[in-house]
Scaffold this active site. Structure first.
Site, mmCIF file in Angstrom:
data_model
loop_
_atom_site.group_PDB
_atom_site.id
_atom_site.type_symbol
_atom_site.label_atom_id
_atom_site.label_comp_id
_atom_site.label_asym_id
_atom_site.label_seq_id
_atom_site.Cartn_x
_atom_site.Cartn_y
_atom_site.Cartn_z
ATOM 1 N N ILE A 155 0.840 -1.210 0.000
ATOM 2 C CA ILE A 155 0.000 0.000 0.000
ATOM 3 C C ILE A 155 0.869 1.252 0.000
ATOM 4 O O ILE A 155 0.643 2.180 -0.777
ATOM 5 C CB ILE A 155 -0.966 -0.021 1.206
ATOM 6 C CG1 ILE A 155 -1.938 -1.199 1.071
ATOM 7 C CG2 ILE A 155 -1.726 1.291 1.314
ATOM 8 C CD1 ILE A 155 -2.759 -1.499 2.316
ATOM 9 N N ASP A 174 10.897 2.655 7.002
ATOM 10 C CA ASP A 174 10.432 1.267 6.971
ATOM 11 C C ASP A 174 11.421 0.443 7.775
ATOM 12 O O ASP A 174 12.631 0.620 7.656
ATOM 13 C CB ASP A 174 10.334 0.755 5.517
ATOM 14 C CG ASP A 174 9.533 -0.532 5.419
ATOM 15 O OD1 ASP A 174 9.916 -1.543 6.050
ATOM 16 O OD2 ASP A 174 8.503 -0.533 4.716
ATOM 17 N N PRO A 202 2.256 -2.318 9.595
ATOM 18 C CA PRO A 202 1.334 -3.118 10.404
ATOM 19 C C PRO A 202 1.354 -2.707 11.872
ATOM 20 O O PRO A 202 2.318 -2.081 12.336
ATOM 21 C CB PRO A 202 1.875 -4.543 10.242
ATOM 22 C CG PRO A 202 3.301 -4.393 9.874
ATOM 23 C CD PRO A 202 3.455 -3.079 9.181
ATOM 24 N N SER A 229 -4.097 2.593 8.364
ATOM 25 C CA SER A 229 -3.490 1.287 8.646
ATOM 26 C C SER A 229 -4.195 0.573 9.805
ATOM 27 O O SER A 229 -5.027 -0.297 9.572
ATOM 28 C CB SER A 229 -2.000 1.460 8.904
ATOM 29 O OG SER A 229 -1.346 0.256 8.645
ATOM 30 N N ARG A 230 -3.878 0.931 11.023
ATOM 31 C CA ARG A 230 -4.588 0.394 12.187
ATOM 32 C C ARG A 230 -4.632 1.479 13.265
ATOM 33 O O ARG A 230 -3.639 2.192 13.473
ATOM 34 C CB ARG A 230 -3.885 -0.846 12.764
ATOM 35 C CG ARG A 230 -4.082 -2.130 11.965
ATOM 36 C CD ARG A 230 -5.521 -2.633 11.999
ATOM 37 N NE ARG A 230 -5.702 -3.861 11.245
ATOM 38 C CZ ARG A 230 -6.075 -3.929 9.970
ATOM 39 N NH1 ARG A 230 -6.325 -2.821 9.288
ATOM 40 N NH2 ARG A 230 -6.225 -5.098 9.361
ATOM 41 N N ASP A 254 -8.996 6.609 9.044
ATOM 42 C CA ASP A 254 -9.893 5.551 8.580
ATOM 43 C C ASP A 254 -9.979 4.441 9.620
ATOM 44 O O ASP A 254 -10.783 3.523 9.481
ATOM 45 C CB ASP A 254 -9.386 4.972 7.247
ATOM 46 C CG ASP A 254 -10.363 3.964 6.663
ATOM 47 O OD1 ASP A 254 -11.563 4.305 6.544
ATOM 48 O OD2 ASP A 254 -9.950 2.828 6.349
ATOM 49 N N GLU A 259 -12.117 1.040 17.676
ATOM 50 C CA GLU A 259 -13.165 1.025 16.648
ATOM 51 C C GLU A 259 -14.063 -0.214 16.716
ATOM 52 O O GLU A 259 -15.182 -0.206 16.183
ATOM 53 C CB GLU A 259 -12.540 1.100 15.251
ATOM 54 C CG GLU A 259 -11.806 -0.177 14.838
ATOM 55 C CD GLU A 259 -11.191 -0.104 13.437
ATOM 56 O OE1 GLU A 259 -10.551 0.905 13.123
ATOM 57 O OE2 GLU A 259 -11.347 -1.077 12.689
ATOM 58 N N HIS A 291 -13.212 2.622 8.656
ATOM 59 C CA HIS A 291 -12.444 1.486 8.116
ATOM 60 C C HIS A 291 -12.976 1.114 6.725
ATOM 61 O O HIS A 291 -13.327 -0.033 6.460
ATOM 62 C CB HIS A 291 -12.513 0.286 9.070
ATOM 63 C CG HIS A 291 -11.272 -0.565 9.001
ATOM 64 N ND1 HIS A 291 -10.597 -0.999 10.102
ATOM 65 C CD2 HIS A 291 -10.594 -1.068 7.942
ATOM 66 C CE1 HIS A 291 -9.564 -1.726 9.738
ATOM 67 N NE2 HIS A 291 -9.533 -1.780 8.427
HETATM 68 P P1 NAI Z 1 2.812 -4.888 3.623
HETATM 69 O O1 NAI Z 1 3.174 -6.036 4.488
HETATM 70 O O2 NAI Z 1 2.909 -5.036 2.135
HETATM 71 O O3 NAI Z 1 3.679 -3.601 4.023
HETATM 72 C C1 NAI Z 1 3.952 -3.239 5.341
HETATM 73 C C2 NAI Z 1 5.262 -2.510 5.358
HETATM 74 O O4 NAI Z 1 5.499 -2.076 6.706
HETATM 75 C C3 NAI Z 1 6.442 -3.389 4.930
HETATM 76 O O5 NAI Z 1 7.254 -2.710 3.991
HETATM 77 C C4 NAI Z 1 7.182 -3.638 6.228
HETATM 78 O O6 NAI Z 1 8.582 -3.785 6.046
HETATM 79 C C5 NAI Z 1 6.855 -2.373 7.012
HETATM 80 N N1 NAI Z 1 7.034 -2.534 8.451
HETATM 81 C C6 NAI Z 1 6.916 -3.662 9.190
HETATM 82 N N2 NAI Z 1 7.177 -3.392 10.482
HETATM 83 C C7 NAI Z 1 7.461 -2.062 10.545
HETATM 84 C C8 NAI Z 1 7.827 -1.189 11.603
HETATM 85 N N3 NAI Z 1 7.989 -1.652 12.842
HETATM 86 N N4 NAI Z 1 8.057 0.103 11.316
HETATM 87 C C9 NAI Z 1 7.947 0.557 10.025
HETATM 88 N N5 NAI Z 1 7.606 -0.225 8.987
HETATM 89 C C10 NAI Z 1 7.370 -1.518 9.247
HETATM 90 O O7 NAI Z 1 1.325 -4.467 4.054
HETATM 91 P P2 NAI Z 1 0.291 -3.606 3.221
HETATM 92 O O8 NAI Z 1 -0.552 -4.490 2.369
HETATM 93 O O9 NAI Z 1 0.980 -2.466 2.583
HETATM 94 O O10 NAI Z 1 -0.673 -3.099 4.389
HETATM 95 C C11 NAI Z 1 -0.220 -2.196 5.370
HETATM 96 C C12 NAI Z 1 -1.249 -2.111 6.484
HETATM 97 O O11 NAI Z 1 -2.443 -1.511 5.972
HETATM 98 C C13 NAI Z 1 -1.726 -3.470 7.021
HETATM 99 O O12 NAI Z 1 -0.878 -3.930 8.054
HETATM 100 C C14 NAI Z 1 -3.102 -3.178 7.533
HETATM 101 O O13 NAI Z 1 -3.014 -2.894 8.919
HETATM 102 C C15 NAI Z 1 -3.522 -1.913 6.796
HETATM 103 N N6 NAI Z 1 -4.702 -2.110 5.954
HETATM 104 C C16 NAI Z 1 -5.790 -1.297 6.140
HETATM 105 C C17 NAI Z 1 -6.915 -1.433 5.359
HETATM 106 C C18 NAI Z 1 -8.109 -0.531 5.514
HETATM 107 O O14 NAI Z 1 -9.174 -0.811 4.950
HETATM 108 N N7 NAI Z 1 -7.992 0.587 6.220
HETATM 109 C C19 NAI Z 1 -6.997 -2.489 4.339
HETATM 110 C C20 NAI Z 1 -5.778 -3.241 4.182
HETATM 111 C C21 NAI Z 1 -4.688 -3.069 4.979
#
Ligand code: NAI
Length: 344
Positions: A155, A174, A202, A229-230, A254, A259, A291
């Site tokens: 994302i 990151d 995450p 994100s969360r 979001d 929530e 969300h």
């Molecule tokens: P992803 O796994 O592809 O990317 C997450 C990135 O965060 C990775 O590059 C990882 O290296 C980095 N990361 C891990 N630990 C970290 C830390 N301690 N500090 C900084 N960076 C760190 O995940 P993706 O698909 O990009 O999703 C990201 C987040 O978006 C998910 O964890 C989820 O919580 C949230 N999300 C929210 C949605 C919504 O509807 N609002 C829908 C889908 C995801």
């Protein structure tokens, strides 16, 4: 037929999942209630359960489900912070949908940001009342501004591309930097230099409240914070203080830490018990969506398709589950390798 108890069903879930019902060997029982320790009994007699972001999948729930003979828990989302994956290891397979439409979330982040900075939500309300005044609607150009992106995964990377299209300067923090094109900085530097901060990492023990009082102190005055994100990534009390003190220029949320009992439901006829959320929503420079970032047709169809494939793979593929959140090596975040053998 693989029987699946489907918790926290909404009408848009049904629409996308029903097309797979039974014809493909999976039968869903759609339940409106969330999965909790109290409702876990409803899963008796099923082979698997399917859950979403605000279902509770803690150790007690996992033990109950395991006792009922449930073999897998299929998350129809990417994030898994609501699941005790460690506790499930060796008992119940956990699968998730790692990507369904990163575009949906990244585009929603930008939509909120544009609405907030250009006051679109306020203009919409005004013109509906034939109020054509521009007073108080002054925004700022994105071009040339610095955006700090926390987490450049699926994302985050798309959000970065969108920001590049606006001519913004991009800083990235990151934990596991992967992309050579990004300007990676430490978190403190990102806080100090960014006009806008968007969170895409995450929620883990390490990242919980990564935006707290201390972090906000280090930020630029007038910073705009976007969180798709969360909720737990931000200390919401500290955020409210930052908004009241005028340190934070705007917030686009979001997600919200508390929530679970509020979002996704129509609470319009109820007294809002969560005073912190009420205060945040009442602020003129805070936009809250519930969300919703994932909610596009493409994402819903991809979620359904991947979830059905995940479920079938676990039961039909010698137990090698597609998209398993495997605790075997202890670091799920870094466990991105293709699995050719069972997790347990
Ligand atoms: P992803 O796994 O592809 O990317 C997450 C990135 O965060 C990775 O590059 C990882 O290296 C980095 N990361 C891990 N630990 C970290 C830390 N301690 N500090 C900084 N960076 C760190 O995940 P993706 O698909 O990009 O999703 C990201 C987040 O978006 C998910 O964890 C989820 O919580 C949230 N999300 C929210 C949605 C919504 O509807 N609002 C829908 C889908 C995801």
């Amino acid at each position: 037929m693989i029987k699946v108890a489907f918790f926290d069903t909404k009408e848009y879930d049904r629409a996308s999942f029903e097309q797979y019902n039974e014809d493909v060997g999976v039968s869903f029982k759609f339940l409106e209630t969330k999965l909790t320790e109290d409702t876990a009994d409803l899963a008796k007699g099923y082979d698997a359960v399917c859950v979403f972001v605000n279902d509770t999948v803690n150790a007690a729930v996992i033990d109950k489900l395991y006792g009922f003979g449930i073999k897998m828990i299929a998350l129809r989302c990417a994030g898994y912070n609501n699941v005790d994956v460690k506790h499930a290891f060796g008992k119940i397979h956990i699968v998730h949908v790692p990507a369904y439409s990163p575009y949906a979330v990244a585009e929603h982040a930008m939509a909120m940001l544009l609405a907030s900075v250009r006051r679109i939500h306020k203009a919409y309300n005004r013109t509906r009342e034939f109020n054509f005044s521009l007073s108080g609607l002054t925004g700022f150009d994105f071009h040339g501004k610095t955006v700090g992106v926390i987490g450049a995964g699926k994302i985050g990377r798309i959000f970065i591309d969108i920001c590049r299209g606006f001519g913004m300067h991009i800083l990235v923090y990151d934990r596991y930097p992967a992309d050579k094109d990004n300007e990676y900085v430490e978190l403190d530097e990102l806080f100090a230099r960014s006009d806008i901060i968007s969170i895409h990492c995450p929620l883990t023990d390490e990242t919980r409240h990564m935006i707290d009082r201390n972090a906000i102190t280090k930020m630029k005055k007038g910073v705009v914070i976007v969180n798709t994100s969360r909720g737990g990534l931000i200390d919401a009390e500290a955020l409210l203080e930052g908004i009241k003190s005028r340190k934070i220029g705007a917030a686009c949320l979001d997600v919200y830490e508390e929530e679970a009992d509020v979002f996704f439901e129509d609470r319009s006829g109820h007294i809002m018990d969560d005073e912190l959320l009420s205060r945040l929503i009442s602020m003129p420079n805070v936009i809250v969506t519930s969300h919703q970032a994932f909610l596009t047709e493409e994402a819903l169809n991809n979620i359904a398709e991947t979830t059905v494939t995940n479920i079938k793979s676990c039961f039909e593929n010698n137990g090698i589950c597609n998209n398993e959140l495997c605790y075997r090596c202890g670091n799920i975040e870094q466990c991105k390798k293709e699995r050719k053998e069972k997790c347990f």
